[in-house]
Design an enzyme around this catalytic site. Structure first.
Site, short mmCIF file in Angstrom:
data_model
loop_
_atom_site.label_atom_id
_atom_site.label_comp_id
_atom_site.label_asym_id
_atom_site.label_seq_id
_atom_site.Cartn_x
_atom_site.Cartn_y
_atom_site.Cartn_z
N ASP A 180 -11.01 1.66 -3.09
CA ASP A 180 -11.70 1.43 -1.75
C ASP A 180 -13.10 1.28 -1.79
O ASP A 180 -13.72 1.04 -0.81
CB ASP A 180 -11.19 2.55 -0.73
N ASP A 228 0.79 -1.12 0.16
CA ASP A 228 0.00 -0.17 -0.14
C ASP A 228 0.88 1.21 -0.07
O ASP A 228 2.10 1.24 0.40
CB ASP A 228 -1.00 0.00 1.24
C1 GLA Z 1 -5.60 2.03 2.41
C2 GLA Z 1 -6.26 0.72 1.51
C3 GLA Z 1 -7.13 0.11 1.96
C4 GLA Z 1 -6.47 -0.73 3.21
C5 GLA Z 1 -6.14 0.60 4.34
C6 GLA Z 1 -5.53 0.15 5.41
O1 GLA Z 1 -6.97 2.66 2.49
O2 GLA Z 1 -6.70 1.29 0.15
O3 GLA Z 1 -7.69 -0.96 0.99
O4 GLA Z 1 -5.75 -1.53 3.06
O5 GLA Z 1 -5.23 1.55 3.50
O6 GLA Z 1 -4.86 0.91 6.23
#
Ligand code: GLA
Length: 723
Positions: free
Chosen positions: A524, A459
């Site tokens: 997301d 990420d």
């Molecule tokens: C980001 C990602 C999510 C999740 C969060 C965790 O927002 O896009 O899918 O993994 O971080 O903190």
């Protein structure tokens, strides 16, 4: 094929170089001593077409009010050409040597491409183009490398990888914009006089300015008409332009956006620009995407990973967030395995003091508070259920409240005297520093070695707002290169581990990073209605199997919208399917539906992940696409009813991409419990939910099927198989 017929042996005089694919042709003008330019790029030309004739047909005149002669274009569009509107290149040595004019010096033809070496003796610069043209798909790739042959440093302020002309009839620009949870939003605008410009300064691929666009005629749609597609395979700052010159010509250009002082080349040093991937289609927008998909599949993804079916995921994020509890996670894993999940991915919250998003980022050791016996028992539970285990990392970032940041505050990117902009309570590390990259590699390596892990979700959750390094110079470009290097290092140490790239959802979903990873997290937002749009936007550049598509909870955490399991599952099923909901609280009936959807995804996974994707043109109340096997023996089509319709019935649905000569059995495979509204529709009359009915491919493609009336927020899946 590439044609070097104009090469006179021994004299190195190659005036043109020509590349032919079945449906397109590229001819570069590359006479020694002249600028390198595109003579022709478009529909296929018979080999009998004489290049000299194309030159004659293209003769331009000078005019009153502009230069007395028609100014040439070049791939660099450097200032020495003297164009009054647009330059694609800006470099200088202490304010001098800024007026470069590159001339072709040497052309080295290759099997499916060429290296073309240009030089400017006045400013003592070399500019080398690496051009690849895939003769089966017509995908064009261009990289350019600038070398400083002068005795003093050169500052490169701006350098487009290449400036490529398109015909004036390309009046429409299709760009992609958005925000967190609204990635890949299409924007079709008319080209006006002057510049269309998208700049990304976020230090990552970005939600807002996707590094891809298409140019099309006013009439081009998904299945017909001319279009040119462009993608910048790069995960950092970029500039994308379309310039409509006052002399009528149209230029598209893409390049990395360089910050002041970021690219200073010492004598002998070079700057390699990120690659442009481009394609022409005379058969609509969807055909461009199929070329891009083919490129991702054959040139970027690892063959051994392509050969392996992509496991159905369960990701813990929306089920538990930071509330990790081993017993609950084991229970979730058991439920997931029960309904057919094949890989369990433990998201954020397993390490250091990371009990919320304010703390612990950077401390990549298993948290003993929540995992007193380490991760081992959970990993063993997961693998014992026959699933693979995956783990979340965000290597490039730290929370100020972390042991790592306390120990190495100087590792953080920033600008002296300027407060960092708060952004999810985290700061970016300067991973271009070897000691930082080593720390991260060792931390990740240790976790992977100690646990039976086959997957990383990598990420990156903030913009690089002030990406200054220790010396104060910008490190945004170096950061991207360092990311690719770190990914490669992890990959070569752990070749069986797959890497998913995520950045606050889909802010790092480009072909640059896919050369170093295996899939991307698309968004997301797991809201299926939004996902229909987001996944469609992403499909312009990326094939379905690299797009993480998860079934979210009944009430979406991001939009608050409630959607049926039928709709959610059908939407996720068409990509790389996964789940991201609390399986302990969902309704039992919904879990049964989900289990069947997973079964269906697995059954058709080889088709969905290898076939040719067709986006279809429909009324705006519908969103539809299909995936057709390369041999055209089978296909799946998805028709999502996304809004209410003023009409009694939607239109007929045309099954694009089939073989018109073949006989196909047509069935409706989703939803499983469809109820006709009012009288029987064609679905019932033809028994499409049962044995189905047989039709000729041409009838399905050109007449199409009268769609039934259906409630908004439902999705039909049709399966078509040759008999
Ligand atoms: C980001 C990602 C999510 C999740 C969060 C965790 O927002 O896009 O899918 O993994 O971080 O903190």
């Amino acid at each position: 094929m590439s044609d070097a017929r104009h090469l006179r042996q021994g004299e190195n005089i190659l005036r043109h170089i020509r590349f032919d694919a079945p449906d397109s042709c590229l001819i570069l003008a590359c006479a020694k001593g002249a600028p390198l330019s595109v003579l022709y790029w478009g529909a296929a030309l018979p080999l009998s077409v004489d290049v000299a004739a194309l030159e004659c047909l293209s003769v331009r005149q000078g005019m009153h009010g502009v230069a007395d002669v028609s100014l040439p274009l070049s791939l660099a569009m450097e200032p020495g050409l003297g164009h009054p509107m647009f330059h694609g290149f800006a470099a200088h040595r202490e304010g001098k040597d800024w007026g470069s004019l590159f001339e072709v010096g040497k052309v080295v033809p290759r099997d499916q491409g060429a290296k073309i070496i240009c030089r400017d003796e006045r400013t003592r610069l070399g500019l080398e183009y690496d051009i690849d043209f895939d003769v089966s798909s017509g995908v064009l790739r261009i990289r350019s490398t600038l070398t400083n042959y002068g005795p003093t440093p050169l500052d490169v302020n701006d350098m487009m990888t290449a400036c490529l002309p398109v015909p004036e009839r390309m009046t429409d620009i299709i760009g992609f914009t958005g925000r967190w949870t609204q990635e890949f939003t299409q924007e079709r605008v008319k080209r006006g006089a002057g510049s269309y410009l998208r700049e990304n300064r976020s230090g990552r691929t970005s939600h807002f300015s996707y590094p891809g666009m298409l140019l099309a005629t006013a009439h081009t749609n998904e299945s017909a008409g001319e279009a040119y597609g462009f993608h910048q395979a790069f995960s950092g700052n970029h500039r994308i332009r379309v310039d409509s010159l006052t002399d009528g010509r149209v230029l598209t250009s893409m390049g990395a956006l360089l910050l002041p002082g970021e690219m200073r080349l010492a004598p002998g040093e070079f700057y390699a620009s990120p690659e442009i991937v481009a394609a022409y289609s005379g058969a609509g927008l969807s055909a461009i995407s199929r070329k891009f998909h083919d490129h991702v599949r054959t040139k970027l993804l690892r063959p051994e990973m392509r050969a392996k079916p992509r496991p159905v995921h369960y990701n813990t994020w929306e089920a538990v967030y930071f509330d990790h509890d081993v017993a609950k996670l084991k229970e979730l894993a058991t439920r997931a395995a029960d309904i057919g999940v094949e890989r369990f991915v433990l998201d954020d919250g397993w390490f250091g003091g990371r009990r919320n998003d304010q703390v612990g980022l950077g401390d990549w050791t298993v948290s003993r508070d929540v995992y007193p016996d380490g991760l081992g028992p959970l990993v063993e539970h997961v693998t014992g259920l026959g699933m693979e285990f995956g783990l979340w990392f965000e290597p490039e970032m730290v929370n100020p409240d972390s042991d790592l940041c306390r120990a190495h505050p100087d590792w953080v990117l920033g600008l002296e005297g300027v407060e960092q902009i708060p952004f999810r309570s985290q700061l970016a590390l300067d991973i271009s520093r070897p000691e930082v990259a080593d720390y991260l590699f060792n931390a990740i390596d240790a976790i992977l070695r100690d646990h039976d892990t086959s997957y990383i979700k990598w990420d990156m959750n903030r913009d690089l707002s002030h990406p200054g390094g220790t010396s104060g110079t910008p490190r945004a470009f170096a950061q991207v290169q360092a990311l690719y290097d770190l990914l490669d290092r992890v990959r070569s140490a752990h070749p069986n581990v797959e890497i998913e790239i995520c950045s606050s959802g889909g802010a790092r979903a480009d072909m640059g990073v896919l050369a170093h990873s295996d899939r991307v997290w698309t968004s997301d937002s797991n809201d299926a209605l939004d996902r229909q749009v987001i996944q469609r936007g992403a499909s312009f550049f990326l094939p379905p199997e690299v797009l993480g598509c998860h079934v979210g909870p009944a009430k979406c955490h991001v939009t608050g919208r409630r959607l049926s399991m039928d709709m959610r599952a059908a939407t996720a099923l068409m990509g790389h399917m996964g789940l991201e909901l609390n399986l302990l609280t969902e309704r039992a009936a919904d879990l049964d539906v989900l289990k069947y959807a997973i079964y269906l995804h697995k059954k058709h996974r080889a088709l969905l992940h290898n076939g040719d994707q067709y986006r279809l043109d429909t009324a705006p109340q519908l969103l539809a696409s299909g995936v057709v096997a390369r041999d055209k023996f089978e296909a799946i089509y998805s028709v999502a009813y996304v809004a209410s319709d003023a009409r009694v019935l939607p239109g007929r649905f045309k099954f694009d991409g089939l073989d018109p000569e073949r006989q196909y059995r047509l069935q409706l495979i989703w939803p499983t419990n469809r109820q006709a509204i009012k009288g029987p529709s064609a679905i019932e009359t033809l028994n499409l939910t049962g044995e189905g009915a047989v039709f000729n491919g041409a009838a399905l493609m050109h007449n199409g099927l009268q769609l039934p009336n259906a409630f908004p927020e439902t999705c039909l899946l049709f399966y078509v198989a040759a008999i």
